[in-house]
Design a protein around this motif. Structure first.
Motif, PDB file in Angstrom:
ATOM      1  N   GLY A 277     -61.375   9.600  19.956  1.00  8.88           N
ATOM      2  CA  GLY A 277     -61.981  10.986  19.919  1.00  8.88           C
ATOM      3  C   GLY A 277     -61.053  11.934  19.032  1.00  8.88           C
ATOM      4  N   PRO A 278     -61.260  13.267  19.091  1.00 11.04           N
ATOM      5  CA  PRO A 278     -60.156  14.252  18.599  1.00 11.04           C
ATOM      6  C   PRO A 278     -59.004  14.175  19.192  1.00 11.04           C
ATOM      7  CG  PRO A 278     -62.536  15.177  18.909  1.00 11.04           C
ATOM      8  CD  PRO A 278     -62.255  13.775  19.581  1.00 11.04           C
ATOM      9  N   GLY A 279     -58.900  14.014  20.534  1.00 12.37           N
ATOM     10  CA  GLY A 279     -57.635  14.235  21.021  1.00 12.37           C
ATOM     11  C   GLY A 279     -56.744  12.768  20.466  1.00 12.37           C
ATOM     12  N   PHE A 280     -57.265  11.599  20.228  1.00 11.10           N
ATOM     13  CA  PHE A 280     -56.550  10.542  19.758  1.00 11.10           C
ATOM     14  C   PHE A 280     -56.163  10.935  18.438  1.00 11.10           C
ATOM     15  CE2 PHE A 280     -56.737   6.751  17.376  1.00 11.10           C
ATOM     16  CZ  PHE A 280     -55.823   5.686  18.257  1.00 11.10           C
ATOM     17  N   VAL A 281     -57.059  11.412  17.587  1.00 11.42           N
ATOM     18  CA  VAL A 281     -56.507  11.553  16.151  1.00 11.42           C
ATOM     19  C   VAL A 281     -55.476  12.604  16.094  1.00 11.42           C
ATOM     20  CG1 VAL A 281     -57.483  12.716  13.954  1.00 11.42           C
ATOM     21  CG2 VAL A 281     -58.969  11.280  15.386  1.00 11.42           C
ATOM     22  N   ALA A 282     -55.690  13.747  16.892  1.00 11.86           N
ATOM     23  CA  ALA A 282     -54.476  14.686  17.004  1.00 11.86           C
ATOM     24  C   ALA A 282     -53.188  14.074  17.289  1.00 11.86           C
ATOM     25  CB  ALA A 282     -54.796  15.886  18.037  1.00 11.86           C
ATOM     26  N   LEU A 283     -53.110  13.279  18.264  1.00  9.05           N
ATOM     27  CA  LEU A 283     -51.762  12.523  18.708  1.00  9.05           C
ATOM     28  C   LEU A 283     -51.486  11.617  17.346  1.00  9.05           C
ATOM     29  CD1 LEU A 283     -52.532  10.974  22.122  1.00  9.05           C
ATOM     30  CD2 LEU A 283     -50.612  12.460  21.482  1.00  9.05           C
ATOM     31  N   MET A 284     -52.505  10.843  16.815  1.00 13.56           N
ATOM     32  CA  MET A 284     -51.677  10.080  15.528  1.00 13.56           C
ATOM     33  C   MET A 284     -51.302  11.018  14.346  1.00 13.56           C
ATOM     34  SD  MET A 284     -52.161   7.068  16.389  1.00 13.56           S
ATOM     35  CE  MET A 284     -52.045   6.185  14.932  1.00 13.56           C
ATOM     36  N   ASP A 285     -52.104  11.992  14.048  1.00 19.50           N
ATOM     37  CA  ASP A 285     -51.628  13.172  13.126  1.00 19.50           C
ATOM     38  C   ASP A 285     -50.219  13.705  13.521  1.00 19.50           C
ATOM     39  OD1 ASP A 285     -53.724  12.663  11.623  1.00 19.50           O
ATOM     40  OD2 ASP A 285     -54.766  14.554  12.392  1.00 19.50           O
ATOM     41  N   ARG A 286     -49.978  13.894  14.765  1.00 18.77           N
ATOM     42  CA  ARG A 286     -48.727  14.645  15.178  1.00 18.77           C
ATOM     43  C   ARG A 286     -47.639  13.383  14.863  1.00 18.77           C
ATOM     44  NH1 ARG A 286     -47.860  15.854  21.020  1.00 18.77           N
ATOM     45  NH2 ARG A 286     -50.113  16.454  20.834  1.00 18.77           N
ATOM     46  N   HIS A 287     -47.714  12.315  15.482  1.00 18.61           N
ATOM     47  CA  HIS A 287     -46.722  11.424  15.686  1.00 18.61           C
ATOM     48  C   HIS A 287     -46.485  10.449  14.236  1.00 18.61           C
ATOM     49  CE1 HIS A 287     -45.606  12.323  19.545  1.00 18.61           C
ATOM     50  NE2 HIS A 287     -46.875  12.050  19.959  1.00 18.61           N
ATOM     51  N   LEU A 288     -47.652  10.358  13.580  1.00 17.91           N
ATOM     52  CA  LEU A 288     -47.637   9.506  12.482  1.00 17.91           C
ATOM     53  C   LEU A 288     -48.505   9.781  11.377  1.00 17.91           C
ATOM     54  CD1 LEU A 288     -45.987   6.739  12.406  1.00 17.91           C
ATOM     55  CD2 LEU A 288     -48.109   5.509  12.676  1.00 17.91           C
ATOM     56  N   PRO A 289     -47.988  10.991  10.661  1.00 14.73           N
ATOM     57  CA  PRO A 289     -49.112  11.824   9.564  1.00 14.73           C
ATOM     58  C   PRO A 289     -49.534  10.894   8.632  1.00 14.73           C
ATOM     59  CG  PRO A 289     -46.899  12.971  10.020  1.00 14.73           C
ATOM     60  CD  PRO A 289     -46.677  11.572  10.814  1.00 14.73           C
ATOM     61  N   ASP A 290     -49.041   9.692   8.182  1.00 18.33           N
ATOM     62  CA  ASP A 290     -49.771   8.906   7.298  1.00 18.33           C
ATOM     63  C   ASP A 290     -50.467   7.760   7.772  1.00 18.33           C
ATOM     64  OD1 ASP A 290     -47.561   7.496   7.932  1.00 18.33           O
ATOM     65  OD2 ASP A 290     -46.911   6.810   6.153  1.00 18.33           O
ATOM     66  N   TRP A 291     -50.737   7.844   9.128  1.00 23.57           N
ATOM     67  CA  TRP A 291     -51.508   6.684   9.743  1.00 23.57           C
ATOM     68  C   TRP A 291     -52.776   6.227   9.177  1.00 23.57           C
ATOM     69  CZ3 TRP A 291     -56.321   6.946  12.218  1.00 23.57           C
ATOM     70  CH2 TRP A 291     -56.981   8.239  12.476  1.00 23.57           C
ATOM     71  N   ARG A 292     -53.337   7.068   8.371  1.00 21.66           N
ATOM     72  CA  ARG A 292     -54.575   6.578   7.936  1.00 21.66           C
ATOM     73  C   ARG A 292     -54.323   5.742   6.719  1.00 21.66           C
ATOM     74  NH1 ARG A 292     -55.510  11.732   9.327  1.00 21.66           N
ATOM     75  NH2 ARG A 292     -57.297  12.265  10.523  1.00 21.66           N
ATOM     76  N   SER A 293     -53.538   5.871   5.868  1.00 20.02           N
ATOM     77  CA  SER A 293     -53.113   4.933   4.710  1.00 20.02           C
ATOM     78  C   SER A 293     -52.551   3.610   5.460  1.00 20.02           C
ATOM     79  CB  SER A 293     -52.166   5.530   3.651  1.00 20.02           C
ATOM     80  OG  SER A 293     -50.877   5.642   4.275  1.00 20.02           O
ATOM     81  N   ARG A 294     -51.913   3.762   6.466  1.00 17.78           N
ATOM     82  CA  ARG A 294     -51.327   2.568   6.954  1.00 17.78           C
ATOM     83  C   ARG A 294     -52.442   1.692   7.490  1.00 17.78           C
ATOM     84  NH1 ARG A 294     -45.323   3.580   9.854  1.00 17.78           N
ATOM     85  NH2 ARG A 294     -45.058   5.508   8.849  1.00 17.78           N
ATOM     86  N   ARG A 295     -53.277   2.400   8.233  1.00 20.23           N
ATOM     87  CA  ARG A 295     -54.543   1.450   8.716  1.00 20.23           C
ATOM     88  C   ARG A 295     -55.442   0.967   7.688  1.00 20.23           C
ATOM     89  NH1 ARG A 295     -59.281   5.036  11.378  1.00 20.23           N
ATOM     90  NH2 ARG A 295     -59.228   5.936   9.359  1.00 20.23           N
ATOM     91  N   ALA A 296     -55.456   1.666   6.382  1.00 24.15           N
ATOM     92  CA  ALA A 296     -56.073   0.945   5.316  1.00 24.15           C
ATOM     93  C   ALA A 296     -55.663  -0.002   4.903  1.00 24.15           C
ATOM     94  CB  ALA A 296     -56.476   2.326   4.329  1.00 24.15           C
ATOM     95  N   GLU A 297     -54.199  -0.034   4.727  1.00 25.46           N
ATOM     96  CA  GLU A 297     -53.361  -1.235   4.098  1.00 25.46           C
ATOM     97  C   GLU A 297     -53.553  -2.417   5.201  1.00 25.46           C
ATOM     98  OE1 GLU A 297     -48.969  -1.918   3.106  1.00 25.46           O
ATOM     99  OE2 GLU A 297     -49.583   0.283   2.945  1.00 25.46           O
ATOM    100  N   LEU A 298     -53.431  -2.082   6.473  1.00 22.21           N
ATOM    101  CA  LEU A 298     -53.641  -3.212   7.483  1.00 22.21           C
ATOM    102  C   LEU A 298     -54.762  -3.872   7.438  1.00 22.21           C
ATOM    103  CD1 LEU A 298     -52.089  -4.357   9.863  1.00 22.21           C
ATOM    104  CD2 LEU A 298     -53.097  -2.831  11.282  1.00 22.21           C
ATOM    105  N   ASN A 299     -55.814  -3.180   7.201  1.00 19.37           N
ATOM    106  CA  ASN A 299     -57.485  -3.673   7.370  1.00 19.37           C
ATOM    107  C   ASN A 299     -57.925  -4.312   5.732  1.00 19.37           C
ATOM    108  OD1 ASN A 299     -57.593  -3.474   9.996  1.00 19.37           O
ATOM    109  ND2 ASN A 299     -58.085  -1.458   9.726  1.00 19.37           N
ATOM    110  N   ARG A 300     -56.914  -4.182   4.877  1.00 17.36           N
ATOM    111  CA  ARG A 300     -57.381  -4.558   3.531  1.00 17.36           C
ATOM    112  C   ARG A 300     -57.268  -6.369   3.653  1.00 17.36           C
ATOM    113  NH1 ARG A 300     -55.220  -0.332   0.322  1.00 17.36           N
ATOM    114  NH2 ARG A 300     -53.302  -1.257   0.157  1.00 17.36           N
TER     115      ARG A 300
END
Ligand SMILES: [Zn+2]
Length: 174
Positions: A151-174
């Motif tokens: 949820g939003p709380g999780f996303v906020a934690l990820m944004d705070r600690h690892l701002p580029d987490w979305r691109s890392r996730r995309a790369e991991l699942n490619r």
């Protein structure tokens, strides 16, 4: 009426019956509640025979999941020090309780977290991925020690600690 396909049955506490076809081998794996009689399971398999055959045809074209054994052990040996280092760095930064952690052969996921038990599991396949992607999984699973869902709380934690987490996730699942 078609024959009952060959299958492996596991009894477990669950609602009724679940069927899946193992990737790679095409083995038919059935889980069922102890209360469901075999004749009902087999009737269900007959009903699903067309679907099972289609899954099996597909299964053999996919590589089998890594089995526990020397290869998995070698991956563990590579991954263990990296995970230990990343966890030692990120646990204090994120302010989470020290989790118990393990490396496991996982079929479909990179990691998992049991918040109540403070236990985190990592896929041994991470040993084949670059460090920054392993780091993403570490931060993701540690965030689950605070927020159980995505949820939003999780996303906020990820944004705070690892701002580029979305691109890392995309790369991991490619
Ligand atoms: Zn997650």
């Amino acid at each position: 009426m078609p024959d009952v396909p060959a299958y492996t049955l596991t009894r477990r506490r669950m609602k009724s019956v679940r069927v899946r076809v193992a990737p790679g081998t095409g083995e038919v794996l059935v889980s069922a509640s102890p209360r469901v009689p075999v004749r009902r399971i087999e009737a269900f398999l007959v009903e699903k025979a067309t679907w099972i055959a289609a899954q099996q045809a597909h299964a053999v074209t996919r590589p089998a999941a890594l089995a526990p054994g020397p290869e998995a052990d070698a991956l563990r040996a590579i991954l263990r020090p990296l995970l230990a280092e990343l966890l030692a760095a990120w646990v204090p930064v994120m302010g989470v309780p020290e989790p118990e952690w393990r490396m496991r052969v996982m079929r479909t996921r990179w990691g998992s977290c049991n918040k109540e038990a403070r236990r985190v599991n990592f896929s041994v396949e991470l040993a084949r991925r670059p460090r920054r992607l392993v780091e993403y999984v570490v931060v993701h699973e540690l965030a689950h020690l605070i927020e159980a869902n995505h949820g939003p709380g999780f996303v906020a934690l990820m944004d705070r600690h690892l701002p580029d987490w979305r691109s890392r996730r995309a790369e991991l699942n490619r």
